[in-house]
Scaffold this active site. Structure first.
Site, PDB file in Angstrom:
ATOM      1  N   GLY A  14       4.279  -8.126  -8.101  1.00 57.23           N
ATOM      2  CA  GLY A  14       4.222  -6.964  -8.440  1.00 57.23           C
ATOM      3  C   GLY A  14       4.279  -6.612  -6.929  1.00 57.23           C
ATOM      4  O   GLY A  14       3.788  -7.766  -6.061  1.00 57.23           O
ATOM      5  N   CYS A 166      -6.972   8.759 -10.541  1.00 61.14           N
ATOM      6  CA  CYS A 166      -6.072   8.848  -9.739  1.00 61.14           C
ATOM      7  C   CYS A 166      -6.221  10.267  -9.863  1.00 61.14           C
ATOM      8  O   CYS A 166      -5.157  11.388  -9.025  1.00 61.14           O
ATOM      9  CB  CYS A 166      -4.605   8.077 -10.160  1.00 61.14           C
ATOM     10  SG  CYS A 166      -3.512   7.879  -8.722  1.00 61.14           S
ATOM     11  N   GLY A 318      -3.433   3.317  -2.617  1.00 58.05           N
ATOM     12  CA  GLY A 318      -2.222   2.967  -1.828  1.00 58.05           C
ATOM     13  C   GLY A 318      -3.291   2.404  -0.049  1.00 58.05           C
ATOM     14  O   GLY A 318      -2.968   1.015  -0.172  1.00 58.05           O
ATOM     15  N   CYS A 353      -8.996  10.169   0.918  1.00 57.64           N
ATOM     16  CA  CYS A 353      -8.285  10.552   0.317  1.00 57.64           C
ATOM     17  C   CYS A 353      -8.056  12.168   1.142  1.00 57.64           C
ATOM     18  O   CYS A 353      -8.737  12.661   1.787  1.00 57.64           O
ATOM     19  CB  CYS A 353      -9.571  11.700  -0.539  1.00 57.64           C
ATOM     20  SG  CYS A 353      -9.394  10.739  -2.463  1.00 57.64           S
ATOM     21  N   LYS A 388      -0.385  12.795   6.632  1.00 54.12           N
ATOM     22  CA  LYS A 388       0.486  12.607   4.811  1.00 54.12           C
ATOM     23  C   LYS A 388       1.501  11.611   5.806  1.00 54.12           C
ATOM     24  O   LYS A 388       2.196  11.073   5.663  1.00 54.12           O
ATOM     25  CB  LYS A 388       0.269  13.214   3.961  1.00 54.12           C
ATOM     26  CG  LYS A 388       0.588  12.900   3.017  1.00 54.12           C
ATOM     27  CD  LYS A 388      -0.221  12.614   1.143  1.00 54.12           C
ATOM     28  CE  LYS A 388       1.427  12.222   0.298  1.00 54.12           C
ATOM     29  NZ  LYS A 388       0.874  12.018  -1.306  1.00 54.12           N
TER      30      LYS A 388
HETATM   31  C1  LIG Z   1       1.712  10.765  -7.583  1.00 54.88           C
HETATM   32  C2  LIG Z   1       0.327  10.054  -6.620  1.00 54.88           C
HETATM   33  C3  LIG Z   1       0.043  10.789  -4.973  1.00 54.88           C
HETATM   34  C4  LIG Z   1      -0.410   9.276  -4.574  1.00 54.88           C
HETATM   35  N1  LIG Z   1      -1.236   9.843  -3.186  1.00 54.88           N
HETATM   36  C5  LIG Z   1      -1.559   8.924  -2.427  1.00 54.88           C
HETATM   37  C6  LIG Z   1      -2.051   8.653  -0.570  1.00 54.88           C
HETATM   38  O1  LIG Z   1      -1.410  10.003  -0.555  1.00 54.88           O
HETATM   39  N2  LIG Z   1      -2.860   7.802  -0.112  1.00 54.88           N
HETATM   40  C7  LIG Z   1      -2.592   6.863  -1.194  1.00 54.88           C
HETATM   41  O2  LIG Z   1      -3.987   5.789   0.373  1.00 54.88           O
HETATM   42  N3  LIG Z   1      -2.751   6.256  -2.306  1.00 54.88           N
HETATM   43  C8  LIG Z   1      -1.894   7.985  -3.012  1.00 54.88           C
HETATM   44  N4  LIG Z   1      -1.834   7.460  -4.729  1.00 54.88           N
HETATM   45  C9  LIG Z   1      -1.967   5.852  -4.754  1.00 54.88           C
HETATM   46  C10 LIG Z   1      -1.303   5.211  -4.509  1.00 54.88           C
HETATM   47  O3  LIG Z   1       0.005   5.471  -5.170  1.00 54.88           O
HETATM   48  C11 LIG Z   1      -1.961   3.759  -5.000  1.00 54.88           C
HETATM   49  O4  LIG Z   1      -2.694   3.178  -4.972  1.00 54.88           O
HETATM   50  C12 LIG Z   1      -1.100   2.694  -5.132  1.00 54.88           C
HETATM   51  O5  LIG Z   1       0.583   2.804  -5.130  1.00 54.88           O
HETATM   52  C13 LIG Z   1      -1.289   0.861  -5.601  1.00 54.88           C
HETATM   53  O6  LIG Z   1       0.256   0.137  -5.634  1.00 54.88           O
HETATM   54  P1  LIG Z   1      -0.307  -1.186  -6.033  1.00 54.88           P
HETATM   55  O7  LIG Z   1       0.304  -2.254  -5.337  1.00 54.88           O
HETATM   56  O8  LIG Z   1      -1.437  -1.804  -6.628  1.00 54.88           O
HETATM   57  O9  LIG Z   1       0.498  -0.909  -7.781  1.00 54.88           O
HETATM   58  P2  LIG Z   1       2.006  -0.156  -7.391  1.00 54.88           P
HETATM   59  O10 LIG Z   1       2.373   0.815  -6.460  1.00 54.88           O
HETATM   60  O11 LIG Z   1       1.574   0.661  -9.108  1.00 54.88           O
HETATM   61  O12 LIG Z   1       3.046  -1.509  -7.509  1.00 54.88           O
HETATM   62  C14 LIG Z   1       2.786  -2.136  -8.394  1.00 54.88           C
HETATM   63  C15 LIG Z   1       3.945  -2.878  -8.639  1.00 54.88           C
HETATM   64  O13 LIG Z   1       4.300  -4.153  -9.799  1.00 54.88           O
HETATM   65  C16 LIG Z   1       5.236  -4.071 -10.198  1.00 54.88           C
HETATM   66  N5  LIG Z   1       5.429  -4.406 -11.512  1.00 54.88           N
HETATM   67  C17 LIG Z   1       4.455  -4.435 -12.876  1.00 54.88           C
HETATM   68  N6  LIG Z   1       4.456  -5.176 -14.036  1.00 54.88           N
HETATM   69  C18 LIG Z   1       5.250  -5.617 -13.558  1.00 54.88           C
HETATM   70  C19 LIG Z   1       5.188  -7.739 -14.498  1.00 54.88           C
HETATM   71  N7  LIG Z   1       5.533  -7.809 -15.196  1.00 54.88           N
HETATM   72  N8  LIG Z   1       5.993  -8.025 -13.201  1.00 54.88           N
HETATM   73  C20 LIG Z   1       6.477  -8.262 -12.143  1.00 54.88           C
HETATM   74  N9  LIG Z   1       6.311  -7.030 -11.572  1.00 54.88           N
HETATM   75  C21 LIG Z   1       5.283  -6.357 -12.053  1.00 54.88           C
HETATM   76  C22 LIG Z   1       5.989  -2.913 -11.010  1.00 54.88           C
HETATM   77  O14 LIG Z   1       7.401  -2.274 -10.972  1.00 54.88           O
HETATM   78  C23 LIG Z   1       5.599  -1.983  -9.219  1.00 54.88           C
HETATM   79  O15 LIG Z   1       7.078  -2.336  -8.142  1.00 54.88           O
HETATM   80  C24 LIG Z   1      -1.132   8.319  -5.178  1.00 54.88           C
HETATM   81  C25 LIG Z   1      -0.657   7.797  -6.443  1.00 54.88           C
HETATM   82  C26 LIG Z   1       0.384   8.696  -6.982  1.00 54.88           C
HETATM   83  C27 LIG Z   1       0.550   8.506  -8.422  1.00 54.88           C
END
Ligand SMILES: Cc1cc2nc3c(=O)[nH]c(=O)nc-3n(C[C@H](O)[C@H](O)[C@H](O)COP(=O)(O)OP(=O)(O)OC[C@H]3O[C@@H](n4cnc5c(N)ncnc54)[C@H](O)[C@@H]3O)c2cc1C
Length: 406
Positions: A14, A166, A318, A353, A388
């Site tokens: 990921g 979320c 994030g 947030c 933001k």
């Molecule tokens: C609309 C929206 C607005 C948001 N606004 C904010 C904000 O303003 N501020 C903030 O801090 N956070 C915000 N967030 C939250 C933030 O987007 C998430 O906390 C963040 O994306 C989490 O990161 P992550 O790396 O854990 O997972 P993700 O970003 O979900 O990434 C996971 C990655 O793993 C990959 N993956 C999945 N399965 C597999 C596999 N089997 N093999 C290889 N790769 C795989 C996926 O393709 C993806 O690229 C928001 C979320 C949303 C939906």
């Protein structure tokens, strides 16, 4: 790909806030004899927080994404543009869609969530009736739905389904949608309702931050938004949402953030996750029982500090995901070649947030994501929108160049 005997390798599954940050950090920390390999089926990074603006044409996909391959190549990290489909915990190998198998010394799971639309009948943009802004494909579908709404406006329903976590995303999308409705002069024909699993408005899955309940209620009153907390969606049908208890909300446009679960490869590997598919970790972000596996980001298990009437999870932002990724990277490097370790109990993670509302908003900062904050802070005004924007620009510019931190 090489076989299982060749190690000296860390595999990151990921590549987003948690995984990409960790991989870049690992490359900086680890001796060149260690290989860092990142798997992701996506070829491009997407700055998910900006997907709230894409449906309104305020961002194009290329404004908020960049390709992984050149950045990783420059940094000496092997990028495999494939999903990991199998994990053999005992052999310490992962396998991917093409059928190749790769051994690892340490594995970092940073797979984010699976969007569990199937938990609510009729939910979701594919085979259901509501929109989502949780990934690029969904945000583009939401743009098409929004354009249809502008031609045929009517009631709007936005929110987070039961079991969701979320909450910030649905609040931000709500406030931006309301702002756009006003700009389009459609307020009279497009009443807006917000439904949420939170026990009260402004809870955010954290138990609230300072006077967030009163602030959000006041905001909703000023903007004429009806908020329905403690809500369970019974079923979504074409153009209407039925809530538990019988109330039916008609809609011309609806975006509901679904419940999250663990991705299949994690949920289906025995002993790796809890029943929801999330990975239990200790204070170093190491798996509770498997020494060679770490996890960071949305895929980790966090038990909500308070029980709620309707299931509501703890948000993993994030910013939190980046911190978890960096902490895991430090401890993986310490495991492999010594050095200082870092312990970061989940309860000590801070949560920020930012509720962007189009041209202003509210920033809530809790110094502890679990339990009571000693110095909670709340700031309302245009600085929330600028915060933001700054997050978006700085994150994209630094990661595109392969820097692990700002
Ligand atoms: C609309 C929206 C607005 C948001 N606004 C904010 C904000 O303003 N501020 C903030 O801090 N956070 C915000 N967030 C939250 C933030 O987007 C998430 O906390 C963040 O994306 C989490 O990161 P992550 O790396 O854990 O997972 P993700 O970003 O979900 O990434 C996971 C990655 O793993 C990959 N993956 C999945 N399965 C597999 C596999 N089997 N093999 C290889 N790769 C795989 C996926 O393709 C993806 O690229 C928001 C979320 C949303 C939906």
């Amino acid at each position: 790909m090489s076989g299982t005997s060749e190690r000296n390798r860390v595999v990151v599954v990921g590549s987003s806030f948690a995984g990409m940050t960790a991989a870049l950090d690992l490359r900086k920390r680890l001796d060149p004899t260690y290989e860092v390999v990142v798997f992701d089926p996506r070829a491009d990074f997407t700055f998910i927080p900006s997907l709230i603006w894409l449906p309104f044409g305020l961002r194009e996909p290329e404004d908020i994404s960049f390709p992984f391959a050149p950045m990783y190549e420059k940094k000496g990290i092997r990028f495999v543009n494939e999903a990991v489909t199998g994990i053999d915990v005992d052999a310490r190998t992962v396998s991917s869609l093409s059928g190749d198998t790769l051994g690892y010394d340490r594995l970092l799971l940073a797979t984010g969530p699976r969007l569990a639309f199937e938990k609510v009948p009729g939910l979701g943009p594919v085979g259901g009736h509501t929109q989502s802004v949780c990934n690029m494909e969904h945000a583009l579908l939401t743009r098409a739905a929004w354009e249809g709404f502008l031609e045929n406006p009517g009631p709007v329903v936005i929110g987070t389904a039961q079991g969701g976590s979320c909450f910030g995303a649905s609040y931000e999308f709500l406030l931006n949608t309301k702002y756009r409705i006003k700009k389009a002069g459609l307020e009279d024909v497009a009443p807006v309702t917000f439904i949420t699993a939170e026990p009260f408005l402004g809870h955010f899955g954290l138990g609230g931050v300072a006077d967030s309940e009163q602030r959000v209620e006041k905001f909703f009153g000023k903007l004429n938004i009806e908020g329905i907390p403690n809500n369970t969606i019974k079923e979504v049908r074409d153009g209407e949402i039925e809530l538990e208890g019988g109330r039916v909300l008609p809609f011309a446009f609806s975006m509901i953030v679904p419940p999250f679960a663990g991705v299949d490869v994690v949920a289906q590997t025995e002993g790796l996750s809890n029943p929801m598919g999330f990975v239990p970790v200790d204070d170093e972000f190491r798996h509770n029982e498997i020494d060679s596996i770490f996890a960071a980001g949305v895929d980790i298990a966090i038990k909500p500090p308070h029980e709620t009437l309707v299931p509501a999870g703890v948000p993993k932002t994030g910013h939190m995901s980046e911190i978890m990724g960096r902490t895991a990277a430090q401890n993986i490097a310490a495991d492999l070649q010594g050095g200082e370790r870092k312990s970061l109990p989940l309860g000590e993670l801070e949560a920020i947030c930012v509720l962007d509302a189009g041209n202003s908003g509210i920033i809530f900062k809790a110094d502890h994501v679990l339990g009571d904050s000693e110095h909670p802070r709340v700031m309302a005004g245009p600085q929330a929108h600028w915060a933001k924007l700054a997050f978006e620009r700085v994150f994209l510019e630094t990661r595109k160049r392969g820097f692990a931190s700002i």
